[in-house]
Structure formats: structure tokens, C-alpha cells
Design an enzyme around this catalytic site. Sequence first.
Site, PDB file in Angstrom:
ATOM      1  N   GLU A 108      26.108   8.734  95.368  1.00 59.88           N
ATOM      2  CA  GLU A 108      25.577   9.456  94.203  1.00 59.88           C
ATOM      3  C   GLU A 108      24.796  10.658  94.680  1.00 59.88           C
ATOM      4  OE1 GLU A 108      23.201   7.293  91.343  1.00 59.88           O
ATOM      5  OE2 GLU A 108      24.572   5.594  91.378  1.00 59.88           O
TER       6      GLU A 108
ATOM      7  N   GLU B  14      21.464   0.469  94.282  1.00 60.34           N
ATOM      8  CA  GLU B  14      20.015   0.707  94.252  1.00 60.34           C
ATOM      9  C   GLU B  14      19.197  -0.558  93.981  1.00 60.34           C
ATOM     10  OE1 GLU B  14      19.201   4.022  91.638  1.00 60.34           O
ATOM     11  OE2 GLU B  14      20.626   5.307  92.666  1.00 60.34           O
TER      12      GLU B  14
HETATM   13  O1  IFM Z   1      21.901   7.184  86.279  1.00 63.71           O
HETATM   14  C1  IFM Z   1      21.365   6.741  87.493  1.00 63.71           C
HETATM   15  C2  IFM Z   1      22.288   5.737  88.140  1.00 63.71           C
HETATM   16  O2  IFM Z   1      22.555   4.662  87.308  1.00 63.71           O
HETATM   17  C3  IFM Z   1      21.672   5.214  89.410  1.00 63.71           C
HETATM   18  N1  IFM Z   1      21.236   6.288  90.260  1.00 63.71           N
HETATM   19  C4  IFM Z   1      20.464   7.351  89.681  1.00 63.71           C
HETATM   20  C5  IFM Z   1      21.154   7.884  88.448  1.00 63.71           C
HETATM   21  C6  IFM Z   1      20.319   9.021  87.832  1.00 63.71           C
HETATM   22  O3  IFM Z   1      19.044   8.564  87.504  1.00 63.71           O
END
Ligand code: IFM
Length: 462
Positions: A362, A173
Site C-alpha cells: 500500500e 496492518e
Molecule cells: O484505508 C486504509 C487501509 O485499509 C489500510 N491501510 C491504510 C489505508 C489508508 O488509511
Amino acid sequence: MEAGGIGTFVSGFPADFGWGTATSAYQIEGAVDEGGRGQSIWDIFSHESGRIERGENADISCDHYHHWQEDLDLMAELGLSVYRFSIAWPRVMPDGKGPLNEEGVGFYSGLIDGLLERGITPFPTLYHWDLPQALEEEGGWMNRDTSQRFAEYAAAMFERFGDRVDLWLTHNEPWVAAFVAYVAGEHAPGGCEDWPLALRVSHHLLLSHGLAVQALRASRAASAKIGFAPNLQPVHPLTGSPEDAEAARIWDGFQNRWFLDPVFKGSYPEDMLAEYERFGVEEAIEDGDLAVISSPVDLLGVNFYQQATVKHDPDSVFLGVAGVPTRPPLTDMGWAVTPEALHELLLRLKRDYGDFDIYITENGAAYPDEWDGGDIVEDPKRVDFISRHLESLSQAIADGVNVKGYCVWALLDNFEWAKGYDKRFGLYYVDYPTQRRIPKRSALWYRDQIAASRLATPQEDE
Ligand code: IFM
């Protein structure tokens, strides 16, 4: 463990589909002063007054550094085939450059071996926001040299782990690392509406990604697969007004295209270059940078949580665009539950960027889970959330998108950055005072979903 028979299992996944979970180093490891680890920007930021809710930090967190074997056993119980974790740069290279810290390298080496022994594919991310503080003191990501330091660190990891790791991610990210840190000021190192700096940082993150891809190709691990994991969202305007349509275009450029276009097309989007001209963005971009950034990757990691619904809002720090979570019920993060948007996103990626391997690196939800002291934590909303996203994913696969795997965020409840420990994303509940891990219903459901999928599509060698 008994599943309890809730949730509908989702079909349509290929036999070799990668069923996984994800975590990141700073969020779960703890042991910040152990094993020769150097400090990261998050160690400093989380100890500054007012930065993190309730004044929390991740000094101990899930203490995964000491519980990693138990955590690998949890993964094996779920029947996972892939585990996405991150390597803490300051644990393996305490100053961000120079000699490796063998104790830190040994920790990840043991983790990788432990995964392989359990039949789980290791899927490391090289950067999940924990820049060595020593590099921050030399300018951090504002300094172009940090991209080179990152490539050297990456090369060292390919050298040490390339014999056992076939799947890599460079950055997690980068939008968050640049804009949530330097514009919103909610993440380390904590800037303040500094657009020129945030844009410079975004470019250096992308440059470092390209340099790391090149380092992989020049390493013993040259045939391994590599990509990055941006957080992506389909973007919809709140209303049919021209202002909201314009807001949607800007948000899509800001969050999605600013990171995808340079990697997959070798250019920044023209409309965003024009938008950012007032911030002097072109000054950071040197001749040849885009050729480096677009060094061919093998895969794209997609971090997906929700669709963005946006409106024009002149008071928003984000380019006059504000997100509006329109459809309750929301998760504990205040995020909308929009599983159909995952299908929309995946088809758009194929249409606009090409047909490469995609991993959902994710996807998950925070809910206010409560443990009553028993053997299981009931979390029906998370079961519903995951199963509906798997439905959407299965539909995208049926529609021809090349999705290779899916990682639930997260294996364990953990330190949710500026929000601290209150937001629980895990398949396992963590009782922080005792470090006991208690399965949530979603863990058992996910285990049975994985088993059902394998039964429906047996592996060729079975
Ligand atoms: O916890 C975070 C992660 O570190 C990066 N993506 C989003 C998740 C939830 O906010």
C-alpha cells in the site's frame, strides 16, 4: 483515455515488476447481507452511534460485489500485473468456523478467474480487519483460540484457491488491528486504552499469522509465496532532546519492531518487553509461540504512507509519544508527504531483517477530489505523490533492495473506516449515488507509467 502528459515517468524497474493496486473487502464490497455472508465486527461497529464520521457505514460502499467485472476491466485498462484484495472471512465462513459458504467462495473464485483471464496476478490478503462477529462473541482476538480458527480458515482458502493463487498475505496492518482498535478505540470492536488486551491481541494476531504460514506449507499450495503486510515507518525525533530520542526508540519498537522481530528473528524486542512488562504481556506468550510466529515467510508486504516524526508527550495514550506531522503540505488525512522515507525504510529492512522479496502493498494519498460531471477528475497532487514515491522506490532498487512490486492504495475511492467516505484515496473517483467510476488523472498517469516502464524493459518472452 488520454493521459494529458503530466508527471515524469520513473525508470529503473525490472521487467517482471508487479504493477498493482490494492483494496480491501469491507471497504469496497458492500452487499453485506447478500450471498450468505455473516456479520463482521465492522458491521456492528459502523452501525453504533458516534463511531463513524457522518454516521456512515459500508453496507453498500462501492458495491464492488455487483460491479467486480467492471472493476476488473478498469484494472486491465491500467495494464496492471497484480491486484491486492482481501477475502472477507465472514463471506466465506459466516460463523468464522465450520462449513464454508459456497456462494461466498464462488464470489472470490470468479474474481480470481477474472483476474487471471486479464493477465493480472491475484494477491489476496486473508485478514483486513473484518473478524466474523460470531468469533467476537467468543472473545475475538482476545481469545487464543481465534488464532487456531484463523489457521483453519486460511487452510480452507489454500485448499480452494491454491491451484490459482501463488501470492498470499496473512494480515494487513496488525498494529492497527490491535492498537487503533483497543487503545485508541477508533476501530472495531472499539476498546478503550486497554493495553493488556491490545498486547494480547497483537500476540494472537502474530500467532495466527505463523499458524497460517504453516497451514500453507502443509497444503496443496505449499510452493506458493506468503508473508504479511505491516504498516511501517522510519521514525525520527522532533528535536535533539534525550526525551524525543527516547520517544523515537519507543515508537519504532511499538510500531515496527514489535511485529518484524518475532516474524523475522523469532523474538520480541527486549526493550519493548520491558516497556510492556507493566501490562502483563508475557502472560499471553506461551512456550513455542515464537517458533510458530517465525515460521519462514517468502515475502514482506510494506504498507507505507509517511515517516513518523515524534516527540515526548506525557498526555499521549500511546506510551507518552505523539506524532507530529511537521512538513506541510499534508494530505487530506493530515499525513506528511515524505517519499524519501520509503527509501530509508527499505534500506533499513534489508540491513536489519535480511534480503527477502518486498512488495509495497500500500502507498497512496487522500485528497479532496471533486468531480465536475466530466470524463476525468484532475488530481495533480496524487500524480506528484505517486511519482515521487516511485522515484524513491527506484532508488532503493538501484541500491540493491529486492522490491518485486508496488500497489497503489487504492484502485477506487472507498470507505475509509472511521473517517467514512470523505477521504478519497482512489485512482478512480466513485460517484456513490450512481456507482459510476470516473478516472482521475492519476489513473491515466499510472497507466502510462506502467506502459513506459514495460517499454524500457521488455519482458523476455516479448
Ligand atoms: O484505508 C486504509 C487501509 O485499509 C489500510 N491501510 C491504510 C489505508 C489508508 O488509511
